[in-house]
Scaffold this active site. Structure first.
Site, PDB file in Angstrom:
ATOM      1  N   ASP A   1       0.847  -1.187   0.000  1.00 27.83           N
ATOM      2  CA  ASP A   1       0.000   0.000   0.000  1.00 27.83           C
ATOM      3  C   ASP A   1       0.887   1.244   0.000  1.00 27.83           C
ATOM      4  O   ASP A   1       2.087   1.174   0.303  1.00 27.83           O
ATOM      5  CB  ASP A   1      -0.896   0.033   1.242  1.00 27.83           C
ATOM      6  CG  ASP A   1      -1.905  -1.100   1.269  1.00 27.83           C
ATOM      7  OD1 ASP A   1      -2.216  -1.646   0.192  1.00 27.83           O
ATOM      8  OD2 ASP A   1      -2.378  -1.438   2.375  1.00 27.83           O
TER       9      ASP A   1
ATOM     10  N   ASP B   1       1.383   4.615   1.955  1.00 25.02           N
ATOM     11  CA  ASP B   1       1.063   5.362   3.173  1.00 25.02           C
ATOM     12  C   ASP B   1       1.590   6.781   3.035  1.00 25.02           C
ATOM     13  O   ASP B   1       2.762   6.988   2.672  1.00 25.02           O
ATOM     14  CB  ASP B   1       1.686   4.684   4.392  1.00 25.02           C
ATOM     15  CG  ASP B   1       1.142   3.281   4.610  1.00 25.02           C
ATOM     16  OD1 ASP B   1      -0.093   3.128   4.608  1.00 25.02           O
ATOM     17  OD2 ASP B   1       1.946   2.348   4.762  1.00 25.02           O
TER      18      ASP B   1
END
Length: 220
Positions: free
Chosen positions: A146, A148
């Site tokens: 992901d 961030d």
């Protein structure tokens, strides 16, 4: 004045970190990790004067070690916003272009987010695996990582603006988690962007709390 740090700052340790008392009774993987990449990340946690609350990343996602280390062990600090400044120029080109930027979806997403946000006069940058790899040069990203992001907001942003920013993360090739950093703690952009939400969860040094206004939590 001592070194000032904030959550998600990345810190490079002095080669003598092996002699620190705080690192004498930790799992063996911590030493292996720091010998390979002597960097830690600042945690959102209280620490005694002269110390910094940090976390150590292991080779596997579940390997994380919380520590308080002497500030004297720190030889370099890199903030998320410094990573943006060092990686991009006005032509949206990476300062250190390599195959990782072409092959890692999360870095492609960071490029796209930069194209959305670079003219907004906001202070922001990558954290998590992306921030760690960009700061240290050590490959930590995977094809499923992901993205961030830390967005520093000393002044409040209304929910309409928050929703506009959040919408700009939805067309990216990976899941994006943006944390708004206020003077009192951090809240998720996705939560603050919901106009119907009465209270949002804010992460503070004392732990998570529910607040109505992340910039004035005393009125919650």
């Amino acid at each position: 004045m001592g070194l000032i740090t904030a959550p998600h700052d990345l810190l490079q340790l002095h080669p003598h970190w092996t002699e620190a008392e705080e690192l004498q009774h930790v799992p063996s993987w911590v030493h292996v990790s720091l010998q390979q990449t002597p960097w830690v990340v600042v945690r959102r946690a209280p620490a005694l004067e002269g110390q910094v609350a940090v976390g150590v990343r292991g080779q596997e996602r579940h390997l994380r070690q919380a520590l308080n280390i002497p500030a004297s062990l720190i030889v370099q600090k890199v903030t998320p916003e410094q990573l943006i400044a060092s990686q991009f120029d006005s032509n949206l080109q990476t300062a250190s272009a390599n195959d990782r930027w072409d092959s890692m979806p999360v870095l492609q997403a960071l490029k796209q987010l930069y194209s959305h946000w670079h003219n907004n006069q906001m202070i922001w940058g990558p954290t998590g695996s992306a921030g760690f790899e960009l700061a240290t040069g050590h490959p930590t990203l995977t094809m499923t990582s992901d993205l961030d992001i830390l967005l520093r907001c000393s002044q409040s942003i209304d929910r309409v603006r928050a929703e506009q920013l959040w919408q700009q993360t939805l067309d990216l090739p990976v899941r994006v988690d943006v944390q708004i950093e206020t003077p009192y703690g951090a809240v998720a952009l996705s939560e603050w962007a919901k106009p119907a939400t009465d209270r949002v969860l804010m992460r503070t040094l004392q732990g998570p709390v529910l607040v109505k206004d992340p910039w004035n939590p005393r009125l919650a």
